[in-house]
Design an enzyme around this catalytic site. Structure first.
Site, short mmCIF file in Angstrom:
data_model
loop_
_atom_site.label_atom_id
_atom_site.label_comp_id
_atom_site.label_asym_id
_atom_site.label_seq_id
_atom_site.Cartn_x
_atom_site.Cartn_y
_atom_site.Cartn_z
N HIS A 167 0.72 -1.23 -0.02
CA HIS A 167 0.06 -0.49 -0.24
C HIS A 167 0.59 1.40 -0.24
O HIS A 167 0.30 2.46 0.60
CB HIS A 167 -0.77 0.19 1.42
CG HIS A 167 -1.29 -1.30 1.51
ND1 HIS A 167 -2.88 -1.34 0.57
CD2 HIS A 167 -1.32 -2.10 2.09
CE1 HIS A 167 -3.45 -2.86 1.12
NE2 HIS A 167 -1.93 -3.41 1.88
N GLU A 301 10.89 8.63 -16.39
CA GLU A 301 8.89 9.12 -16.50
C GLU A 301 8.02 8.74 -18.10
O GLU A 301 7.51 8.12 -17.75
CB GLU A 301 8.73 10.28 -16.21
CG GLU A 301 8.98 10.73 -14.58
CD GLU A 301 9.12 12.32 -14.88
OE1 GLU A 301 7.86 13.11 -14.23
OE2 GLU A 301 10.34 13.40 -15.05
#
Ligand code: ARG
Length: 465
Positions: A167, A301
């Protein structure tokens, strides 16, 4: 119909469309340009010429060409290959017509014999399979290159501890080597998928004709062998209509790209000031045109973003194929842009990601400190108590109270003294000190696939072998 230009044989002008016999009008320029594909499929010239050279030999065996004709055709095709490699642009609707046009310019009527018993439908299916075979080999090499980069970094960081996450919250300590080897596992499965796709692509469609099979006695098995294929494809309709092999390659590319996007996504996180687990050398980062302080992980990216583009290529091709009746349809011409883009993008991203992995500078101290924060040893305490006989649910609850107290008093679990621990449970003994450390936590995860240092060493040896 007449058509302009010099006839190379009675009734067939060089400048005319090959189907000019049936047509009474010159092609409309807009439609002509729209249906042409030479700009895209020009890069298949080597595959196309390799297929034609093999086809000419098959035509000798079928009694269509004499050995002398075949050798003149072969010589001319080799010259045309050199011309195309040098960037000379021949004209035509597609690469097949462009090569044939040059052949007829060089050989006259003999050039018009090569297409006997063949269609552009089996020809393009062959070219694509040859392309996929070469691209697949390059992709496998690039995957192996990235794996080697990850393995080398894992080997360097066999004792670097970092927080493992679920998470995106710190969960339990793991070795950095273990984390890097997780990606190696993904890439190994990717290699399996590419190898699998190549295995199924390994059949020659040549000799399928337009759809029904060549009308000449072509020994398709020998032709397949000549082109380095395991076998000739079994069904002529399927041979010209099938693009599964392109779908499979793009699917394998897409899955690999998703893996790269996760790795590069982590590189973006790790090199942020918030994480500071790693930094990129200046040469592998980019700056900002306005903010002098910025150092951006732009390459990582872009890999992350380009994963979507390759998935788009896959979906593009699937949509081309969806609902298409057998056999060949011109829709299939749209397969190439998706294939080329998917392969080019994946190859580049594999090379770029390998460079990033090689260049990353990990900060061992920051990672180690982060591994302890977030009460990451809580599970060790719960496991310890359940090893002493407390049911795990009760142990979980009890340690939960300890974590709550640690949070309230701004302390780490490892700072609790034995007396303090025993306030929570008399089951805590002096041996707890061995468990309340990062090394203790790592060492206790001693199962196949676990992060215990001995297991990670084993895993590393396994992937290196
Ligand atoms: N350029 C076509 C393609 O890429 C080649 C086959 C064309 N066949 C035809 N009958 N028009 O699919």
């Amino acid at each position: 119909m007449g058509g302009a230009g010099q006839a190379d044989v009675e009734g067939f002008a060089l400048s005319q469309q090959p189907w000019g016999g049936r047509f009474g009008e010159e092609p409309d320029p807009l439609i002509d340009q729209f249906t042409g594909s030479l700009d895209v499929d020009r890069r298949l010239f080597r595959e196309d010429i390799a297929g034609s050279r093999a086809w000419a030999k098959a035509l000798v065996r079928a009694g269509v060409l004499t050995p002398d004709e075949q050798s003149r055709i072969d010589q001319a095709l080799r010259e045309i290959e050199t011309e195309f490699a040098a960037g000379d642009s021949s004209e035509g609707e597609d690469i097949h017509m462009a090569v044939e046009k040059r052949l007829r310019e060089k050989l006259g009527p003999l050039g018009g014999k090569l297409h006997t018993g063949r269609s552009r439908n089996d020809q393009v299916a062959l070219d694509l399979r040859l392309y996929v075979r070469a691209a697949g080999t390059q992709l496998l090499e690039a995957l192996a290159g990235l794996e080697s980069a990850l393995i080398a970094r894992a080997e360097e960081h066999l004792d670097t501890v970092m927080p493992g996450y679920t998470h995106t919250q710190r969960a339990q300590p793991v070795l950095l080597a273990h984390h890097l080897l997780a990606y190696v596992e993904m890439l190994r499965r990717d290699r399996g998928r590419f190898a699998d796709a190549l295995g199924r692509a390994d059949a020659s469609p040549l000799g399928a004709g337009a759809l029904a099979g060549s009308g000449f006695p072509i020994d398709r098995a020998e032709l397949a062998r000549d082109l380095g294929f395991a076998a000739a494809s079994a069904n002529s309709l399927d041979s010209v209509a099938d693009r599964d092999f392109v779908v499979e390659l793009l699917a394998a590319c897409s899955i690999a790209m998703i893996h790269l996007s996760r790795l590069c996504g982590e590189i973006v996180l790790w090199t942020s000031v918030e994480f500071s687990f790693a930094s990129l050398p200046d040469a592998l980062a980019s700056g900002s045109s306005m903010m002098p302080n910025k150092k951006n992980p732009c390459a990582a990216e872009l890999v992350r973003a380009k994963s979507g583009r390759v998935a788009g290529d896959l979906v593009n091709l699937l949509m081309v194929l969806k609902g298409l009746p057998l056999a060949y349809n011109r829709d299939l011409q749209e397969d190439k842009e998706a294939l080329f883009d998917g392969v080019d993008t994946t190859l580049t991203c594999l090379h770029v990601t390998a460079r990033l992995v090689q260049g990353l500078r990990f900060d061992r101290d920051v990672m180690r400190k982060a591994a302890l924060e977030g009460y990451t040893l809580a599970t060790e305490l719960a496991d310890y108590l359940s090893r002493k006989g407390l049911p795990f649910r009760d142990a979980h609850h009890l340690v939960g109270r300890m974590v709550a107290e640690a949070i309230a008093t701004h302390r780490g679990l490892e700072s609790f003294s034995l007396a303090e621990l025993q306030r929570f449970s008399p089951l805590f003994g002096a041996d707890i000190v061995d468990h309340l450390t990062l090394e203790g936590a790592l060492g206790s995860r001693d199962v196949v696939g676990g992060t215990a240092p001995a297991r990670v060493r084993e895993a590393l040896a396994h992937v290196k072998a």
